[in-house]
Design a protein around this motif. Structure first.
Motif, PDB file in Angstrom:
ATOM      1  N   UNK A 109      29.466  35.879  26.258  1.00 53.04           N
ATOM      2  CA  UNK A 109      29.865  36.578  25.042  1.00 53.04           C
ATOM      3  C   UNK A 109      29.834  35.681  23.817  1.00 53.04           C
ATOM      4  N   UNK A 110      30.094  36.278  22.664  1.00 52.40           N
ATOM      5  CA  UNK A 110      30.128  35.503  21.416  1.00 52.40           C
ATOM      6  C   UNK A 110      31.470  34.802  21.303  1.00 52.40           C
ATOM      7  N   UNK A 111      31.455  33.599  20.736  1.00 54.66           N
ATOM      8  CA  UNK A 111      32.656  32.771  20.669  1.00 54.66           C
ATOM      9  C   UNK A 111      32.636  31.925  19.398  1.00 54.66           C
ATOM     10  N   UNK A 112      33.823  31.591  18.892  1.00 55.39           N
ATOM     11  CA  UNK A 112      33.941  30.599  17.815  1.00 55.39           C
ATOM     12  C   UNK A 112      35.225  29.815  18.017  1.00 55.39           C
ATOM     13  N   UNK A 113      35.280  28.633  17.406  1.00 57.21           N
ATOM     14  CA  UNK A 113      36.460  27.773  17.441  1.00 57.21           C
ATOM     15  C   UNK A 113      37.211  27.891  16.119  1.00 57.21           C
ATOM     16  N   UNK A 114      38.506  27.638  16.178  1.00 62.02           N
ATOM     17  CA  UNK A 114      39.297  27.526  14.954  1.00 62.02           C
ATOM     18  C   UNK A 114      40.318  26.419  15.158  1.00 62.02           C
ATOM     19  N   UNK A 115      40.815  25.868  14.045  1.00 59.91           N
ATOM     20  CA  UNK A 115      41.765  24.754  14.109  1.00 59.91           C
ATOM     21  C   UNK A 115      43.065  25.135  13.424  1.00 59.91           C
ATOM     22  N   UNK A 116      44.179  24.630  13.978  1.00 65.73           N
ATOM     23  CA  UNK A 116      45.474  24.822  13.328  1.00 65.73           C
ATOM     24  C   UNK A 116      45.660  23.756  12.251  1.00 65.73           C
TER      25      UNK A 116
END
Length: 125
Positions: free
Chosen positions: A106-113
């Motif tokens: 599937x499609x995925x992305x990262x994010x940061x706190x």
């Protein structure tokens, strides 16, 4: 026998800042907050009543109490059925987000706190 993942411990430098990030930017809710005078922890979870929650612990306090404990950020993968909407929403809230990538699953992305801990989100319809 183990039947589900109940809670995930996330050790952060600034608990109040972490709560603000997860609630205001990601849309989680505070489930509970405990403070026994020495140690404070905050339980958060997605607002839709998820079975698994995240406990925000003070990294400095825990490292003094349990010096051998691994306080690294766990690799967490969240699921959403609205990946594009979430990506846009986080971007508008000035959250650091990576590119959306097509993976076999599937499609995925990262994010940061706010402390530059990275997490991933995968589309699940």
């Amino acid at each position: 026998m183990i039947s589900k993942v109940g809670q995930i411990m996330l050790y952060v430098t600034n608990q109040d800042q972490a709560v603000k990030f997860w609630t205001e930017k990601v849309g989680f809710s505070v489930i509970s907050e405990e403070n026994n005078g020495q140690m404070r922890w905050i339980e958060i979870a997605p607002s839709n009543g998820a079975e698994t929650s995240i406990i925000l612990h003070d990294k400095d306090f825990v490292s003094k109490m349990e010096p051998e404990l691994n306080l690294g950020t766990p690799s967490l993968l969240f699921f959403t059925n609205e990946l594009d909407r979430l990506y846009t929403d986080l971007s508008k809230k000035n959250v650091t987000v990576g590119e959306i990538v097509n993976m076999p699953s599937g499609r995925v992305f990262n994010f940061a706190d706010e402390e530059q801990n990275y997490f991933a989100v995968m589309e699940r319809k």
